[in-house]
Design a protein around this motif. Structure first.
Motif, PDB file in Angstrom:
ATOM      1  N   ILE A 162       0.811  -1.227   0.000  1.00  0.00           N
ATOM      2  CA  ILE A 162       0.000   0.000   0.000  1.00  0.00           C
ATOM      3  C   ILE A 162       0.842   1.275   0.000  1.00  0.00           C
ATOM      4  CG2 ILE A 162      -1.825  -1.197   1.262  1.00  0.00           C
ATOM      5  CD1 ILE A 162      -1.024   0.460   3.734  1.00  0.00           C
ATOM      6  N   GLN A 163       2.168   1.146  -0.048  1.00  0.00           N
ATOM      7  CA  GLN A 163       3.000   2.335   0.136  1.00  0.00           C
ATOM      8  C   GLN A 163       2.842   3.374  -0.979  1.00  0.00           C
ATOM      9  OE1 GLN A 163       7.104   1.214   0.394  1.00  0.00           O
ATOM     10  NE2 GLN A 163       7.136   0.125  -1.551  1.00  0.00           N
ATOM     11  N   LYS A 164       2.311   2.971  -2.130  1.00  0.00           N
ATOM     12  CA  LYS A 164       2.070   3.932  -3.200  1.00  0.00           C
ATOM     13  C   LYS A 164       0.640   4.461  -3.183  1.00  0.00           C
ATOM     14  CE  LYS A 164       5.621   2.106  -6.288  1.00  0.00           C
ATOM     15  NZ  LYS A 164       5.919   1.547  -7.640  1.00  0.00           N
ATOM     16  N   ASN A 165      -0.162   3.960  -2.258  1.00  0.00           N
ATOM     17  CA  ASN A 165      -1.537   4.419  -2.104  1.00  0.00           C
ATOM     18  C   ASN A 165      -1.558   5.714  -1.300  1.00  0.00           C
ATOM     19  OD1 ASN A 165      -4.277   4.500  -0.651  1.00  0.00           O
ATOM     20  ND2 ASN A 165      -4.590   2.886  -2.183  1.00  0.00           N
ATOM     21  N   LYS A 166      -2.486   6.603  -1.626  1.00  0.00           N
ATOM     22  CA  LYS A 166      -2.561   7.890  -0.927  1.00  0.00           C
ATOM     23  C   LYS A 166      -2.813   7.719   0.568  1.00  0.00           C
ATOM     24  CE  LYS A 166      -4.138  10.589  -4.924  1.00  0.00           C
ATOM     25  NZ  LYS A 166      -5.222  11.451  -5.494  1.00  0.00           N
ATOM     26  N   ALA A 167      -3.603   6.722   0.906  1.00  0.00           N
ATOM     27  CA  ALA A 167      -3.922   6.494   2.327  1.00  0.00           C
ATOM     28  C   ALA A 167      -2.682   6.155   3.134  1.00  0.00           C
ATOM     29  CB  ALA A 167      -4.958   5.383   2.457  1.00  0.00           C
ATOM     30  N   SER A 168      -1.659   5.618   2.454  1.00  0.00           N
ATOM     31  CA  SER A 168      -0.446   5.220   3.177  1.00  0.00           C
ATOM     32  C   SER A 168       0.250   6.418   3.807  1.00  0.00           C
ATOM     33  CB  SER A 168       0.513   4.499   2.230  1.00  0.00           C
ATOM     34  OG  SER A 168       1.039   5.384   1.248  1.00  0.00           O
ATOM     35  N   LYS A 169       0.073   7.599   3.221  1.00  0.00           N
ATOM     36  CA  LYS A 169       0.702   8.800   3.784  1.00  0.00           C
ATOM     37  C   LYS A 169       0.135   9.115   5.161  1.00  0.00           C
ATOM     38  CE  LYS A 169       1.640  10.864  -0.751  1.00  0.00           C
ATOM     39  NZ  LYS A 169       1.400  12.030  -1.655  1.00  0.00           N
ATOM     40  N   TRP A 170      -1.180   8.967   5.303  1.00  0.00           N
ATOM     41  CA  TRP A 170      -1.809   9.224   6.601  1.00  0.00           C
ATOM     42  C   TRP A 170      -1.437   8.142   7.609  1.00  0.00           C
ATOM     43  CZ3 TRP A 170      -3.703  13.870   7.342  1.00  0.00           C
ATOM     44  CH2 TRP A 170      -4.161  14.605   6.249  1.00  0.00           C
ATOM     45  N   ILE A 171      -1.346   6.913   7.126  1.00  0.00           N
ATOM     46  CA  ILE A 171      -0.941   5.822   8.010  1.00  0.00           C
ATOM     47  C   ILE A 171       0.490   6.032   8.487  1.00  0.00           C
ATOM     48  CG2 ILE A 171      -0.531   3.335   8.145  1.00  0.00           C
ATOM     49  CD1 ILE A 171      -2.782   2.963   6.110  1.00  0.00           C
ATOM     50  N   ALA A 172       1.354   6.482   7.563  1.00  0.00           N
ATOM     51  CA  ALA A 172       2.752   6.746   7.921  1.00  0.00           C
ATOM     52  C   ALA A 172       2.859   7.868   8.946  1.00  0.00           C
ATOM     53  CB  ALA A 172       3.555   7.095   6.671  1.00  0.00           C
ATOM     54  N   VAL A 173       1.999   8.869   8.835  1.00  0.00           N
ATOM     55  CA  VAL A 173       1.994   9.956   9.830  1.00  0.00           C
ATOM     56  C   VAL A 173       1.662   9.384  11.204  1.00  0.00           C
ATOM     57  CG1 VAL A 173       0.763  12.036  10.580  1.00  0.00           C
ATOM     58  CG2 VAL A 173       1.455  11.793   8.194  1.00  0.00           C
ATOM     59  N   CYS A 174       0.666   8.508  11.262  1.00  0.00           N
ATOM     60  CA  CYS A 174       0.330   7.848  12.534  1.00  0.00           C
ATOM     61  C   CYS A 174       1.532   7.088  13.076  1.00  0.00           C
ATOM     62  CB  CYS A 174      -0.856   6.902  12.349  1.00  0.00           C
ATOM     63  SG  CYS A 174      -2.440   7.722  12.053  1.00  0.00           S
ATOM     64  N   GLY A 175       2.274   6.442  12.164  1.00  0.00           N
ATOM     65  CA  GLY A 175       3.462   5.719  12.579  1.00  0.00           C
ATOM     66  C   GLY A 175       4.529   6.638  13.139  1.00  0.00           C
ATOM     67  N   ASP A 176       4.718   7.794  12.511  1.00  0.00           N
ATOM     68  CA  ASP A 176       5.717   8.750  12.990  1.00  0.00           C
ATOM     69  C   ASP A 176       5.328   9.348  14.342  1.00  0.00           C
ATOM     70  OD1 ASP A 176       7.265   8.338  10.738  1.00  0.00           O
ATOM     71  OD2 ASP A 176       6.341   9.975   9.609  1.00  0.00           O
ATOM     72  N   TYR A 177       4.033   9.383  14.623  1.00  0.00           N
ATOM     73  CA  TYR A 177       3.542   9.913  15.898  1.00  0.00           C
ATOM     74  C   TYR A 177       3.065   8.790  16.821  1.00  0.00           C
ATOM     75  CZ  TYR A 177       3.562  14.733  14.127  1.00  0.00           C
ATOM     76  OH  TYR A 177       3.936  15.966  13.646  1.00  0.00           O
ATOM     77  N   SER A 178       3.583   7.582  16.611  1.00  0.00           N
ATOM     78  CA  SER A 178       3.076   6.430  17.361  1.00  0.00           C
ATOM     79  C   SER A 178       3.292   6.575  18.869  1.00  0.00           C
ATOM     80  CB  SER A 178       3.724   5.135  16.862  1.00  0.00           C
ATOM     81  OG  SER A 178       5.137   5.197  16.957  1.00  0.00           O
ATOM     82  N   PHE A 179       4.390   7.196  19.286  1.00  0.00           N
ATOM     83  CA  PHE A 179       4.625   7.378  20.721  1.00  0.00           C
ATOM     84  C   PHE A 179       3.551   8.288  21.319  1.00  0.00           C
ATOM     85  CE2 PHE A 179       6.336   9.301  24.524  1.00  0.00           C
ATOM     86  CZ  PHE A 179       7.015   8.267  25.152  1.00  0.00           C
ATOM     87  N   SER A 180       3.247   9.382  20.641  1.00  0.00           N
ATOM     88  CA  SER A 180       2.221  10.310  21.123  1.00  0.00           C
ATOM     89  C   SER A 180       0.854   9.655  21.176  1.00  0.00           C
ATOM     90  CB  SER A 180       2.168  11.549  20.222  1.00  0.00           C
ATOM     91  OG  SER A 180       3.405  12.235  20.219  1.00  0.00           O
ATOM     92  N   ILE A 181       0.542   8.862  20.161  1.00  0.00           N
ATOM     93  CA  ILE A 181      -0.753   8.169  20.137  1.00  0.00           C
ATOM     94  C   ILE A 181      -0.837   7.146  21.266  1.00  0.00           C
ATOM     95  CG2 ILE A 181      -2.263   6.668  18.774  1.00  0.00           C
ATOM     96  CD1 ILE A 181      -1.123   8.008  16.263  1.00  0.00           C
ATOM     97  N   MET A 182       0.268   6.403  21.475  1.00  0.00           N
ATOM     98  CA  MET A 182       0.295   5.432  22.565  1.00  0.00           C
ATOM     99  C   MET A 182       0.066   6.129  23.903  1.00  0.00           C
ATOM    100  SD  MET A 182       0.937   2.012  22.734  1.00  0.00           S
ATOM    101  CE  MET A 182       2.251   1.473  21.633  1.00  0.00           C
ATOM    102  N   LEU A 183       0.644   7.309  24.051  1.00  0.00           N
ATOM    103  CA  LEU A 183       0.558   8.047  25.311  1.00  0.00           C
ATOM    104  C   LEU A 183      -0.803   8.692  25.527  1.00  0.00           C
ATOM    105  CD1 LEU A 183       1.914   9.445  27.817  1.00  0.00           C
ATOM    106  CD2 LEU A 183       2.559  11.293  26.237  1.00  0.00           C
ATOM    107  N   LEU A 184      -1.389   9.275  24.493  1.00  0.00           N
ATOM    108  CA  LEU A 184      -2.533  10.167  24.673  1.00  0.00           C
ATOM    109  C   LEU A 184      -3.874   9.612  24.204  1.00  0.00           C
ATOM    110  CD1 LEU A 184      -0.816  13.503  23.510  1.00  0.00           C
ATOM    111  CD2 LEU A 184      -1.325  12.802  25.869  1.00  0.00           C
ATOM    112  N   HIS A 185      -3.912   8.423  23.639  1.00  0.00           N
ATOM    113  CA  HIS A 185      -5.195   7.997  23.054  1.00  0.00           C
ATOM    114  C   HIS A 185      -6.255   7.722  24.111  1.00  0.00           C
ATOM    115  CE1 HIS A 185      -3.469   3.918  23.692  1.00  0.00           C
ATOM    116  NE2 HIS A 185      -4.711   3.460  23.648  1.00  0.00           N
TER     117      HIS A 185
END
Length: 350
Positions: A263-286
């Protein structure tokens, strides 16, 4: 492995973590629990540099800086504001001074927090200790002399680690300081990722990737249906088979890796990758972000406001609430972290 692919993998994993915490469907929770945490152990090795074996100080300082220090800072911050959050109906109880200082000890020395909002952050200690054990295993293999190849020596050492930990945990029933036996077992997942990185030079074509992905997901679904689990929470490891843990974790991680490639060439992958880059914050604050949806449910259904403190969610039957929890749990932490970094940058530049 490119950082973008790693970001997508972490994005899929952290979205799955949030989904597992906000779904009311036990089958979904059980399925995502088969792979989401394993992916973080598996993918972390792709950022492991061989030079760390000769520079232990740099390695351990890096791990302490990225895992221990943030954990302590955020856990103490939540602790300080606990009673304020109680007044806002976010917590169901208040705390006194005795509890406060006991919790300081747990946070700084034991690296544990009993605050419900910090519930997912046990992962920091798990990643820290697992990384340290894995470094020791790789280092030991590198200094052992003999005719065996390096990979063979590494396999032997990590096998011994898992067997020893399993004996301590299941056979001898020894106390596990800092969940040491459990994390010695999860070091096998780190090593599985290490081996995968070594053979990553032989990429699969798209057809092969799709076929293997479907097979692995199908097997995970079947295993989940028949309650064969590889859950990595320390309390769950006590009830699991170490070999099954390794097999399921590897299958889950490889399937997510293949999905990330597909899916890395799919547009949705960009949003998923952003979640991955902010995974620590999401783990902490969700968990905190979930409280907003709890508030909306209280307003919509006329629940008393102390229902906001329900953890992790207020049970629902309308699936739109589940979507709301999922979006808020992923989106709000990203917004908070992004705004904080912009404000910090602006302040530091003045």
């Amino acid at each position: 492995m490119k950082n973008y692919t790693a970001s997508i993998m972490k994005g899929i994993a952290i979205i799955s973590v949030v989904l597992g915490h906000c779904t009311t469907n036990n089958n979904i929770e059980s399925f995502v629990n088969q792979y989401h945490l394993a992916v973080f152990f598996f993918v972390s090795v792709f950022f492991f540099k061989e030079k760390y074996l000769d520079a232990p100080r740099n390695f351990f300082i890096k791990k302490l800086t990225r895992l221990y220090i943030p954990f302590v800072i955020f856990a103490i911050t939540f602790l300080i504001f606990h009673n304020i959050l109680y007044d806002l109906h976010i917590h169901s109880n208040s705390i006194n001074c005795e509890y406060f200082f006991k919790e300081i000890f747990h946070i700084t020395i034991r690296m544990t927090s009993h605050d419900p909002l910090m519930g997912a952050m046990w992962f920091c200690s798990a990643m820290l200790i697992t990384s340290c054990i894995s470094w020791c295993g790789l280092k030991l293999a590198s200094i052992q002399k003999g005719k065996l190849s390096l990979i063979t020596k590494q396999i032997i050492i990590f096998t011994i680690l898992v067997l020893f930990a399993s004996a301590c945990l299941y056979l001898w029933k020894l106390k596990s300081p800092y969940c040491l036996w459990q994390y010695m077992i999860t070091s096998s997942i780190f090593f599985a990722g290490y081996l995968s990185a070594k053979i990553n030079k032989y990429p699969l074509n798209k057809g092969e990737s799709i076929s293997i992905f479907i097979i692995l997901i199908f097997i995970l679904i079947i295993l989940t249906k028949y309650k064969v689990y590889g859950r990595l929470q320390p309390a769950n490891i006590n009830n699991e088979n170490p070999l099954i843990i390794l097999i399921i974790a590897t299958m889950g991680s490889v399937s997510i890796y293949l999905l990330a490639l597909l899916i890395q060439k799919n547009k949705a992958s960009k949003w998923i990758a952003v979640c991955g880059d902010y995974s620590f914050s999401i783990m902490l604050l969700h968990f905190l972000a979930f409280k907003i949806i709890n508030l909306f449910q209280c307003i919509f259904y006329h629940y008393p406001f102390n229902y906001i403190a329900n953890h992790p969610i207020i049970n629902y039957s309308n699936p739109f609430w589940g979507i709301g929890y999922l979006i808020s749990g992923c989106f709000i932490p990203i917004v908070i972290t992004y705004c904080y970094s912009k404000i910090k940058m602006k302040v530091s530049s003045t």
